[in-house]
Design an enzyme around this catalytic site. Structure first.
Site, PDB file in Angstrom:
ATOM      1  N   GLY A 212       4.956  -5.503   1.327  1.00 17.81           N
ATOM      2  CA  GLY A 212       5.050  -6.289   2.562  1.00 17.81           C
ATOM      3  C   GLY A 212       5.257  -5.386   3.753  1.00 17.81           C
ATOM      4  O   GLY A 212       5.013  -4.182   3.688  1.00 17.81           O
ATOM      5  N   ASN A 213       5.682  -5.953   4.866  1.00 17.58           N
ATOM      6  CA  ASN A 213       6.015  -5.133   6.033  1.00 17.58           C
ATOM      7  C   ASN A 213       7.145  -5.806   6.807  1.00 17.58           C
ATOM      8  O   ASN A 213       7.661  -6.835   6.380  1.00 17.58           O
ATOM      9  CB  ASN A 213       4.779  -4.905   6.907  1.00 17.58           C
ATOM     10  CG  ASN A 213       4.223  -6.202   7.428  1.00 17.58           C
ATOM     11  OD1 ASN A 213       4.863  -6.894   8.221  1.00 17.58           O
ATOM     12  ND2 ASN A 213       3.040  -6.575   6.966  1.00 17.58           N
TER      13      ASN A 213
END
Ligand code: PMT
Length: 403
Positions: A212-213
Site C-alpha cells: 500500500g502507500n
C-alpha cells in the site's frame, strides 16, 4: 462580516496583552459575541476584570476552579473562530506540542472551528529556529498565522515581532468570514458531474498482506466536499482508508485495489463532465496472490510484479469534447519536469504538483502546498488547508466551463 460571529479570544502573557482589550472592543463593536480565555501569565499584564467588562462575559483562565470544571469541549464547539492574540513563544510551543496546562490550550485541542494565532515577541525570539518550527508546525495543522509586524519592540530593539495591530487582526478575521461566505454561495459547479479518485490502493500479496502507500484520502475528500458545496454531483471513488464523508451531493464508492478503482472510474466516466484523479494508485501489483499466507523461509523473498492499468491515462484517452481530466503529480525530484511529462502523456487538462518533501504537504497532513501546471502556465500556491487547496483547484476547473 463579524456580526453574529462567536469568537473565543485566547490571551497569553506578553506586554502586548494590553492590545487584547482593543481587540475585544473591536469585535464587540462589530457585533461579535466574545468569550475570553487567559493564561495565568496574561493576568500579570491585563486584568480579567477589564476583559470580562469589555466582552460582557466571564473570563476563564483555568480548566477548573475550586468548585467547578470549565467545559473546554463545549466552548471549543461553540465558537465560529478561535483567535489567540497575543501568542507568546511559550504558548506557541505548547499549542504546537499539545502541552495542555491551561484552558487556552485545552480549548485549542478541542476546537473544531478555524484557529488564528497572532504571535508577539522580541525580534530574536521570533527569528529563532525553535519559534520558526513551532509556527510552521501550527500552520501544518491548518491554523492561520496572523503575521507579526515590524517596529519598535518592548526590549528597545527594532524589527519583526510586534503583535499585529488590532485593526489588522480584525480585518484578517473579517476577510476570512467574507471569503467563506462567498464560497458557500458559489454554485459555479452546478450541473457538473465530477468523478474523484482518492486515497491509497492495497495490492494483495496473500490473504493477510498487501502493498500500500501512505495516502489517507484527506486531499480527495476535501476536493469532493468542496465540489459538492459548489453545486457539483460528486462520485468519490475512495481507496481503503479510515476516513470518509457524509456530505450531501457526494456518493462514496469504496474500493480496495487499483484494478477495482480503474473499473469503477472507467464505468462512470461517460456520464461525468470532469475527473480529478487524486488517488495514490499503485503502479504495480504482485503478479500472483498467494492463496495461503506466505511462510517465512531462510533466504530472500522475491515478488514478481506486473503493471496496473493507469486510470488517468485511460480517462484522458477517452475524453469527449468538453470533458476535463485533472491529475496529480507527487514528486520527490524534478517536480516540474515530471509533472509536465505526465500532463502530456496522460492527456490531462492540468496537473496538481505536490511534494512529500515540502513541510506540511503531501500524505496525511491537513495542509498541502501545490503548483498548478498546464501547457502554458505554472501557478504556485502557498501552504494552505487541504480544503482551501481544493477550492484553488476547483477555481481553475470552473474557469473553463464545459461547452
Ligand atoms: O490522501 P492524502 O493523505 O491527503 O495525500 C494526498 C496525496 C499526496 C495522495 C495527493 O495530493 C497526491 O499527490 N495524489 C497523487 C499521488 C500519485 O500517485 O501521484 P503519481 O505522480 O504517482 O500519479 C500521477 C497521476 O496519475 C495521479 O493523478 C494518479 O492518481 C494517477 N494514476 C497513477 C497511477 C495509476 N495506475 N492510475 C492513475 O490514475
Amino acid at each position: 462580516m463579524l456580526a453574529g460571529k462567536k469568537i473565543i479570544l485566547g490571551v497569553s502573557g506578553s506586554i502586548a496583552a494590553y492590545k487584547s482589550a482593543l481587540i475585544v472592543r473591536g469585535l464587540v463593536r462589530a457585533g461579535a459575541e466574545v468569550k475570553v480565555l487567559m493564561t495565568q501569565a496574561a493576568a500579570d499584564f491585563i486584568t480579567p476584570l477589564t476583559l470580562s467588562t469589555l466582552s460582557r462575559n466571564p473570563v476563564t483562565s483555568s480548566v477548573h476552579t475550586d468548585e467547578s470544571w470549565n467545559n473546554h469541549v463545549e466552548l471549543g464547539l461553540w465558537a465560529d473562530a478561535y483567535l489567540i492574540a497575543p501568542a507568546t513563544a511559550t504558548t506557541l510551543a505548547k499549542l504546537a506540542h499539545g502541552i495542555c496546562d491551561s484552558a487556552l490550550v485545552a480549548v485549542y485541542l478541542s476546537a473544531r472551528c478555524p484557529v488564528f494565532f497572532a504571535p508577539a515577541m522580541d525580534v530574536d525570539m521570533w527569528r529563532h529556529p525553535a519559534t520558526r518550527t513551532n509556527v510552521e508546525r501550527l500552520q501544518s495543522f491548518g491554523n492561520h498565522l496572523i503575521d507579526v509586524e515590524e517596529g519598535e519592540l518592548a526590549s528597545g530593539l527594532t524589527g519583526a515581532g510586534r503583535l499585529a495591530e488590532p485593526e489588522h487582526i480584525l480585518q484578517h478575521l473579517a476577510d476570512y468570514f467574507a471569503e467563506a461566505a462567498n464560497r458557500t454561495s458559489l454554485q459555479d459547479l452546478a450541473g457538473r458531474r465530477v468523478l474523484i479518485t482518492a486515497g491509497p490502493t492495497h495490492e494483495d500479496l496473500d490473504p493477510v498482506r498487501y502493498l500500500g502507500n501512505r495516502s489517507t484520502g484527506k486531499m480527495g475528500i476535501a476536493l469532493a466536499e468542496a465540489a459538492a458545496a459548489r453545486g457539483a454531483r460528486v462520485e468519490l471513488i475512495l481507496g481503503p482508508t479510515s476516513l470518509t464523508t457524509t456530505q450531501a451531493g457526494v456518493t462514496v464508492v469504496p474500493v480496495r485495489s487499483a484494478r477495482e478503482m480503474y473499473a469503477e472510474a472507467v464505468d462512470r466516466w461517460p456520464e461525468s463532465t470532469d475527473a480529478i484523479l487524486c488517488a495514490a494508485v499503485a503502479d504495480y501489483r504482485p503478479a500472483t496472490v498467494a492463496p495461503e499466507k506466505i511462510k517465512k523461509g531462510d533466504g530472500e523473498l522475491t515478488v514478481a510484479m506486473v503493471r496496473n492499468p493507469d486510470i488517468a491515462a485511460e480517462l484522458g484517452r477517452g475524453k469527449r469534447p468538453g470533458q476535463r481530466v485533472v491529475g496529480f503529480a507527487l514528486e520527490t525530484e524534478n517536480g516540474l519536469e515530471n509533472a509536465r511529462r505526465k500532463l502530456i502523456d496522460k492527456s490531462l487538462d492540468f496537473i496538481v504538483l505536490n511534494s512529500p518533501r515540502t513541510p506540511g504537504a503531501g500524505f496525511g497532513h491537513d495542509t498541502n502546498q501545490i503548483t498548478l501546471v498546464d501547457r502554458n502556465k505554472v501557478t504556485p500556491f502557498e501552504l494552505k488547508t487541504k480544503r482551501a487547496v481544493a477550492d484553488d483547484i476547483l477555481d481553475r476547473l470552473a474557469d473553463n466551463p464545459t461547452p
